[in-house]
Scaffold this motif. Structure first.
Motif, mmCIF file in Angstrom:
data_model
loop_
_atom_site.group_PDB
_atom_site.id
_atom_site.type_symbol
_atom_site.label_atom_id
_atom_site.label_comp_id
_atom_site.label_asym_id
_atom_site.label_seq_id
_atom_site.Cartn_x
_atom_site.Cartn_y
_atom_site.Cartn_z
ATOM 1 N N LYS A 285 0.828 -1.203 0.000
ATOM 2 C CA LYS A 285 0.000 0.000 0.000
ATOM 3 C C LYS A 285 0.858 1.246 0.000
ATOM 4 N N ASN B 19 2.341 6.629 -6.835
ATOM 5 C CA ASN B 19 1.308 7.481 -7.405
ATOM 6 C C ASN B 19 1.701 8.942 -7.290
ATOM 7 N N LEU C 48 1.701 -4.320 -8.973
ATOM 8 C CA LEU C 48 0.367 -4.910 -9.009
ATOM 9 C C LEU C 48 0.429 -6.378 -9.409
ATOM 10 N N ARG D 283 -0.537 -10.577 -7.335
ATOM 11 C CA ARG D 283 -1.387 -11.671 -7.803
ATOM 12 C C ARG D 283 -1.172 -12.989 -7.065
ATOM 13 N N ASP E 276 -12.250 -7.853 -9.663
ATOM 14 C CA ASP E 276 -11.500 -7.878 -8.406
ATOM 15 C C ASP E 276 -10.607 -6.651 -8.300
ATOM 16 N N ILE F 71 -7.493 -5.955 -7.732
ATOM 17 C CA ILE F 71 -6.213 -5.759 -8.407
ATOM 18 C C ILE F 71 -6.453 -5.393 -9.868
ATOM 19 N N SER F 72 -7.456 -6.017 -10.496
ATOM 20 C CA SER F 72 -7.757 -5.638 -11.881
ATOM 21 C C SER F 72 -8.242 -4.200 -11.939
ATOM 22 N N LEU G 230 -7.327 -1.830 -9.937
ATOM 23 C CA LEU G 230 -6.137 -0.985 -9.808
ATOM 24 C C LEU G 230 -5.406 -0.896 -11.131
ATOM 25 N N GLN G 231 -5.282 -2.034 -11.828
ATOM 26 C CA GLN G 231 -4.580 -2.013 -13.099
ATOM 27 C C GLN G 231 -5.317 -1.139 -14.103
ATOM 28 N N VAL H 221 -4.575 2.438 -13.349
ATOM 29 C CA VAL H 221 -3.253 2.881 -13.802
ATOM 30 C C VAL H 221 -3.296 3.170 -15.297
ATOM 31 N N ASN H 222 -3.950 2.265 -16.045
ATOM 32 C CA ASN H 222 -4.030 2.495 -17.489
ATOM 33 C C ASN H 222 -4.807 3.765 -17.801
ATOM 34 N N MET I 114 -4.976 6.409 -15.921
ATOM 35 C CA MET I 114 -4.129 7.571 -15.635
ATOM 36 C C MET I 114 -3.140 7.792 -16.757
ATOM 37 N N ALA J 165 -6.171 10.083 -10.010
ATOM 38 C CA ALA J 165 -5.128 9.784 -9.034
ATOM 39 C C ALA J 165 -5.731 9.557 -7.650
ATOM 40 N N PHE K 200 -7.268 6.197 -7.489
ATOM 41 C CA PHE K 200 -6.245 5.176 -7.326
ATOM 42 C C PHE K 200 -5.868 5.041 -5.860
ATOM 43 N N ASP K 201 -5.672 6.174 -5.200
ATOM 44 C CA ASP K 201 -5.328 6.131 -3.773
ATOM 45 C C ASP K 201 -6.419 5.440 -2.969
ATOM 46 N N VAL L 28 -6.182 1.752 -3.488
ATOM 47 C CA VAL L 28 -5.052 1.175 -2.767
ATOM 48 C C VAL L 28 -5.409 1.013 -1.294
ATOM 49 N N GLU L 29 -6.086 2.011 -0.762
ATOM 50 C CA GLU L 29 -6.496 1.944 0.645
ATOM 51 C C GLU L 29 -7.384 0.729 0.882
ATOM 52 N N ALA L 30 -8.218 0.400 -0.119
ATOM 53 C CA ALA L 30 -9.171 -0.693 0.072
ATOM 54 C C ALA L 30 -8.560 -2.064 -0.123
ATOM 55 N N LEU L 31 -7.263 -2.137 -0.373
ATOM 56 C CA LEU L 31 -6.635 -3.450 -0.574
ATOM 57 C C LEU L 31 -6.690 -4.261 0.715
#
Lengths: 168, 137
Positions: A71, A78, A117, A121, B2, B4-5, B7-8, B11-12, B14, B67, B70-71, B74-77
């Motif tokens: 995190k 970022n 990322l 996985r 999910d 992680i997807s 998040l990916q 990123v794309n 952004m 952005a 995204f943050d 990330v927090e919700a991971l």
């Protein structure tokens, strides 16, 4: 070695002529491949691990080590990205000919982000496995309870019917 | 999808916004005054001016919003520290528990099957007796 556009299928079928009479007269299927193999001119490997950033020639921006705090690193990457975008905008105003280095840095940040990322996985796979096992245990417990309950019910009904029959 | 997807994807997104912003600014920027000696460059009519400033503002807002999202993602991971060994240990524990419960389930199942066969046997005997005792008309 020359290859044709439409090669015939490999001639191994002739070895299996007597397979229905004698299964041992034909050769065994080939064993699974280990290591690397070539398929349509490209080399593939059987072990599917994520190649590290150095192997791809990209500078790694987050600290190396056994346990990376995902995190924190993702958030700092970022912020880094935003700063780089701002730098690019500034340098386009002041010295427009020096954009290339900034763009390279921005792409490095993106590659690091994606690599982090992807490194999450395997962790996700393990959590999914844990969840599946927990659900399976729950289902099995429920099935055991169910079977016990029904056996007792059946036993009860039998005893009841016995009592009724004996009553006559 | 999910996390992680997601998040990916973010990123794309952004990256896309970055390219669009910088590209649009670079293409559409009105010419800038180079030195006090030369006069102001003639203002280009249509499209530039207020529209341009608006566009720049909107694009940068979108970038900052992406952005921030995204943050938030990330927090919700749902991840905690020092994990691989802990996870592997938990998997081994769960597997052992699963085996035990599986064996008990198997036992219960076999006992239930046996009882079922007994009941069937008794039922067929009882029905045979009933049929045999039936008075022929």
């Amino acid at each position: 070695m020359s290859t044709s556009a439409f090669p015939p299928p490999p001639p191994y079928y002739r070895l299996y002529k007597n397979y229905s009479q004698d299964p041992n007269s034909a050769p065994e299927p080939p064993p699974p491949i280990e290591g690397t193999y070539v398929c349509f001119g490209a080399t593939y490997t059987t072990s599917d691990t994520l190649p590290s950033l150095e192997e791809q020639g990209v500078r790694q921006l987050y600290p190396k080590g056994a346990n990376v705090d995902f995190k924190k690193e993702l958030k700092s990457l970022n912020r880094d990205l935003q700063l780089h975008i701002l730098e690019l905008a500034d340098i386009l105003i002041e010295r427009p000919s020096q954009y290339a280095r900034r763009i390279e840095e921005i792409s490095t940040v993106f590659k690091n982000l994606h690599h982090l990322l992807n490194a999450l996985r395997p962790h996700q796979a393990r959590s999914t496995l844990i969840r599946i096992l927990e659900l399976q245990i729950l289902n099995r417990k429920r099935a055991v309870e169910d079977i016990k309950r029904r056996r007792e019910e059946a036993q009860g009904i039998l005893n009841e019917s016995l009592a009724i029959l004996d009553g006559h | 999808m999910d996390i992680i997807s997601q998040l990916q994807e973010q990123v794309n997104l952004m990256a896309q916004l970055t390219f669009n912003t910088i590209g649009t600014l670079q293409r559409d920027a009105p010419p800038n005054r180079l030195s006090p000696n030369y006069p102001e460059p003639p203002p280009h009519p249509t499209e530039d001016g207020a529209n341009f400033a608006e566009q720049a503002k909107q694009m940068s807002t979108a970038l900052v919003k992406a952005a921030k999202q995204f943050d938030a993602l990330v927090e919700a991971l749902p991840i905690s520290e020092g994990d691989e060994e802990a996870q592997v240990k938990r998997i081994a524990e769960l597997q052992a528990e699963n085996d035990i419960i599986g064996q008990e389930l198997q036992k219960q199942l076999e006992a239930a099957e046996k009882e079922l066969n007994q009941v069937r046997e008794l039922f067929s005997q009882a029905s045979d007796n009933c049929l045999n005792l039936k008075k022929p008309e």
